[in-house]
Design a protein around this motif. Structure first.
Motif, PDB file in Angstrom:
ATOM      1  N   ARG A   1     -48.076  29.875  -1.452  1.00  0.00           N
ATOM      2  CA  ARG A   1     -47.922  30.653  -0.233  1.00  0.00           C
ATOM      3  C   ARG A   1     -46.662  30.197   0.483  1.00  0.00           C
ATOM      4  NH1 ARG A   1     -52.176  29.970   4.720  1.00  0.00           N
ATOM      5  NH2 ARG A   1     -50.937  30.927   6.373  1.00  0.00           N
ATOM      6  N   PRO A   2     -45.817  31.100   0.939  1.00  0.00           N
ATOM      7  CA  PRO A   2     -44.572  30.699   1.587  1.00  0.00           C
ATOM      8  C   PRO A   2     -44.814  29.871   2.850  1.00  0.00           C
ATOM      9  CG  PRO A   2     -44.505  33.016   0.996  1.00  0.00           C
ATOM     10  CD  PRO A   2     -45.921  32.565   0.794  1.00  0.00           C
ATOM     11  N   ILE A   3     -43.928  28.929   3.094  1.00  0.00           N
ATOM     12  CA  ILE A   3     -43.955  28.110   4.297  1.00  0.00           C
ATOM     13  C   ILE A   3     -42.859  28.616   5.224  1.00  0.00           C
ATOM     14  CG2 ILE A   3     -43.578  25.786   5.227  1.00  0.00           C
ATOM     15  CD1 ILE A   3     -44.637  24.722   2.520  1.00  0.00           C
ATOM     16  N   ARG A   4     -43.206  28.880   6.468  1.00  0.00           N
ATOM     17  CA  ARG A   4     -42.231  29.349   7.463  1.00  0.00           C
ATOM     18  C   ARG A   4     -41.708  28.156   8.250  1.00  0.00           C
ATOM     19  NH1 ARG A   4     -45.056  32.908  11.474  1.00  0.00           N
ATOM     20  NH2 ARG A   4     -42.979  33.701  12.045  1.00  0.00           N
ATOM     21  N   VAL A   5     -40.394  28.052   8.332  1.00  0.00           N
ATOM     22  CA  VAL A   5     -39.766  27.028   9.161  1.00  0.00           C
ATOM     23  C   VAL A   5     -39.088  27.755  10.315  1.00  0.00           C
ATOM     24  CG1 VAL A   5     -37.987  25.250   9.292  1.00  0.00           C
ATOM     25  CG2 VAL A   5     -39.442  25.421   7.259  1.00  0.00           C
TER      26      VAL A   5
ATOM     27  N   THR B   1     -42.041  28.555  -1.943  1.00  0.00           N
ATOM     28  CA  THR B   1     -40.994  29.215  -1.161  1.00  0.00           C
ATOM     29  C   THR B   1     -41.018  28.732   0.287  1.00  0.00           C
ATOM     30  OG1 THR B   1     -41.123  31.199  -2.539  1.00  0.00           O
ATOM     31  CG2 THR B   1     -40.117  31.450  -0.360  1.00  0.00           C
ATOM     32  N   VAL B   2     -39.857  28.432   0.824  1.00  0.00           N
ATOM     33  CA  VAL B   2     -39.726  28.072   2.232  1.00  0.00           C
ATOM     34  C   VAL B   2     -38.769  29.070   2.875  1.00  0.00           C
ATOM     35  CG1 VAL B   2     -38.916  26.350   3.885  1.00  0.00           C
ATOM     36  CG2 VAL B   2     -40.180  25.620   1.851  1.00  0.00           C
TER      37      VAL B   2
ATOM     38  N   LYS C   1     -48.759  27.932  18.724  1.00  0.00           N
ATOM     39  CA  LYS C   1     -49.897  28.861  18.652  1.00  0.00           C
ATOM     40  C   LYS C   1     -50.260  29.246  17.224  1.00  0.00           C
ATOM     41  CE  LYS C   1     -48.591  30.766  23.150  1.00  0.00           C
ATOM     42  NZ  LYS C   1     -48.046  31.958  23.873  1.00  0.00           N
ATOM     43  N   ALA C   2     -49.514  28.764  16.241  1.00  0.00           N
ATOM     44  CA  ALA C   2     -49.758  29.131  14.845  1.00  0.00           C
ATOM     45  C   ALA C   2     -50.993  28.429  14.294  1.00  0.00           C
ATOM     46  CB  ALA C   2     -48.540  28.778  13.997  1.00  0.00           C
ATOM     47  N   GLU C   3     -51.519  28.957  13.188  1.00  0.00           N
ATOM     48  CA  GLU C   3     -52.638  28.304  12.516  1.00  0.00           C
ATOM     49  C   GLU C   3     -52.223  26.896  12.075  1.00  0.00           C
ATOM     50  OE1 GLU C   3     -55.839  29.135  11.871  1.00  0.00           O
ATOM     51  OE2 GLU C   3     -55.529  30.858  13.194  1.00  0.00           O
ATOM     52  N   PRO C   4     -53.023  25.893  12.354  1.00  0.00           N
ATOM     53  CA  PRO C   4     -52.658  24.523  11.992  1.00  0.00           C
ATOM     54  C   PRO C   4     -52.976  24.217  10.527  1.00  0.00           C
ATOM     55  CG  PRO C   4     -54.760  24.516  13.137  1.00  0.00           C
ATOM     56  CD  PRO C   4     -54.289  25.953  13.144  1.00  0.00           C
ATOM     57  N   ASP C   5     -52.353  24.975   9.625  1.00  0.00           N
ATOM     58  CA  ASP C   5     -52.662  24.850   8.202  1.00  0.00           C
ATOM     59  C   ASP C   5     -51.489  24.343   7.372  1.00  0.00           C
ATOM     60  OD1 ASP C   5     -51.015  27.041   8.363  1.00  0.00           O
ATOM     61  OD2 ASP C   5     -52.523  28.505   7.725  1.00  0.00           O
ATOM     62  N   GLY C   6     -50.392  23.958   8.043  1.00  0.00           N
ATOM     63  CA  GLY C   6     -49.252  23.415   7.322  1.00  0.00           C
ATOM     64  C   GLY C   6     -48.247  24.440   6.851  1.00  0.00           C
ATOM     65  N   TYR C   7     -48.462  25.721   7.173  1.00  0.00           N
ATOM     66  CA  TYR C   7     -47.571  26.769   6.676  1.00  0.00           C
ATOM     67  C   TYR C   7     -46.616  27.308   7.741  1.00  0.00           C
ATOM     68  CZ  TYR C   7     -50.346  26.523   2.498  1.00  0.00           C
ATOM     69  OH  TYR C   7     -50.960  26.058   1.356  1.00  0.00           O
TER      70      TYR C   7
END
Length: 328
Positions: A35-39, A67-68, A87-93
């Motif tokens: 699953r892509p990670i958003r930075v 993918t990042v 406010k994002a989901e605290p799931d590391g993504y």
């Protein structure tokens, strides 16, 4: 008949719940999965924070095989992008890469949509980029001590530029000014390039500039570097002393760039990402890119970085009060 229907319903419901539990268990895979990670970078593309984020997380992407995607979300003194991550989901993504200005906003905004100390989990600093005190050679200041002597001899006459009120270049100058004990006039500009241009012409007396844009100017003799604000000398300007070495205790100001996750992110994910960042920072091509930017390593684990961030929030609040900095 009524009892029979009830039992059938209960049996079906139990089976459905069991199926959902098994499905959830099957999906609960260790981070990271496919699953892509958003930075999120809360500054414009091409800024030092953006370039550093892309350099480091491109390498992290290769290491973890995922993918990042780096997204620029500038605005409101970097708080728009930061709020997205808080406010994002605290799931590391969803990851935030922000500068040390992250620890300034609690002192400059009365109604922040997040708490810097609790709504983010500090992962790791990517690097520090020292600011350097530069003056026009025409001013004839041999070193920082000579500059301060001249400033004290003519109280309130010295002008100093910045890339804006509350900017790291502003805070570095105020920290030095207060530690050295002289008065001056702050002249904020729309950005760092304008301030650098003004000190080149001698229209302002000094400016604490990020190191990269000043390197060629210092080497060509168009500017004179008197001191760097960081805790240790800059690798890009090894012959220039720190402000503390120049004789002014408590004058240092560290400009850094670091990575954060939402505050409730599980500790194993925070630690794993920190490990990947640390690994990326050891790759020769990454180290070379950082050196080109005048950036220096700032090794810290997540807990140490978290404590450092809290300390910076308090220190910046004290600086705002001591310098009488006013924000619009």
């Amino acid at each position: 008949m009524k009892l029979r229907i009830s039992r059938r319903w209960w049996t079906a419901a139990s089976a459905a719940l069991a199926f959902l539990a098994l499905t959830a268990a099957g999906e609960a895979q260790p981070w990271p999965t496919a699953r892509p990670i958003r930075v999120i970078v809360p500054l414009t593309a091409g800024s030092a924070t953006d370039v550093l984020a892309r350099t480091v997380f491109d390498q992290v992407s290769r290491q973890i095989g995922q993918t990042v995607i780096v997204e620029n979300k500038p605005g409101a003194a970097q708080t728009i992008g930061a709020a997205m991550v808080a406010k994002a989901e605290p799931d590391g993504y969803t990851v935030l890469v922000n500068s040390s200005s992250h620890t300034v906003v609690p002192s400059t905004f009365s109604n922040l949509p997040f708490n810097v100390a609790t709504d983010f989990a500090a992962v790791a600093p990517l690097a520090s980029i020292p600011t350097v005190m530069v003056v026009s050679p025409a001013k004839n200041y041999a070193d920082a001590a000579a500059f301060v002597k001249a400033a004290k001899a003519s109280p309130g006459s010295m002008t100093y530029g910045s890339g804006g009120v509350g900017n790291s270049t502003h805070f570095a100058a105020e920290r030095f000014r207060l530690a050295a004990g002289f008065e001056g006039v702050h002249v904020p500009y729309k950005g760092a390039p304008e301030a650098l241009s003004e000190v080149l012409t001698g229209r302002i007396d000094f400016y604490f500039s990020p190191v990269p844009p000043t390197l060629s100017l210092v080497r060509d003799g168009q500017l004179r570097a008197l001191a760097v604000s960081s805790a240790k000398r800059s690798s890009a300007l090894p012959d220039v002393p720190t402000t503390v070495e120049a004789g002014f205790p408590e004058s240092g100001y560290e400009f850094w760039i670091g990575a954060f996750l939402p505050g409730a992110t599980p500790r194993p994910i925070v630690d794993r990402l920190a490990q990947e960042v640390a690994k990326a920072l050891q790759v020769p091509t990454v180290r070379e890119r950082l050196a080109q930017m005048g950036a220096d390593p700032m090794p810290m684990g997540p807990r140490e970085f978290d404590a450092y961030v809290v300390k910076e929030i308090d220190a910046n609040a004290a600086l705002v009060k001591a310098a009488g900095i006013k924000f619009n």
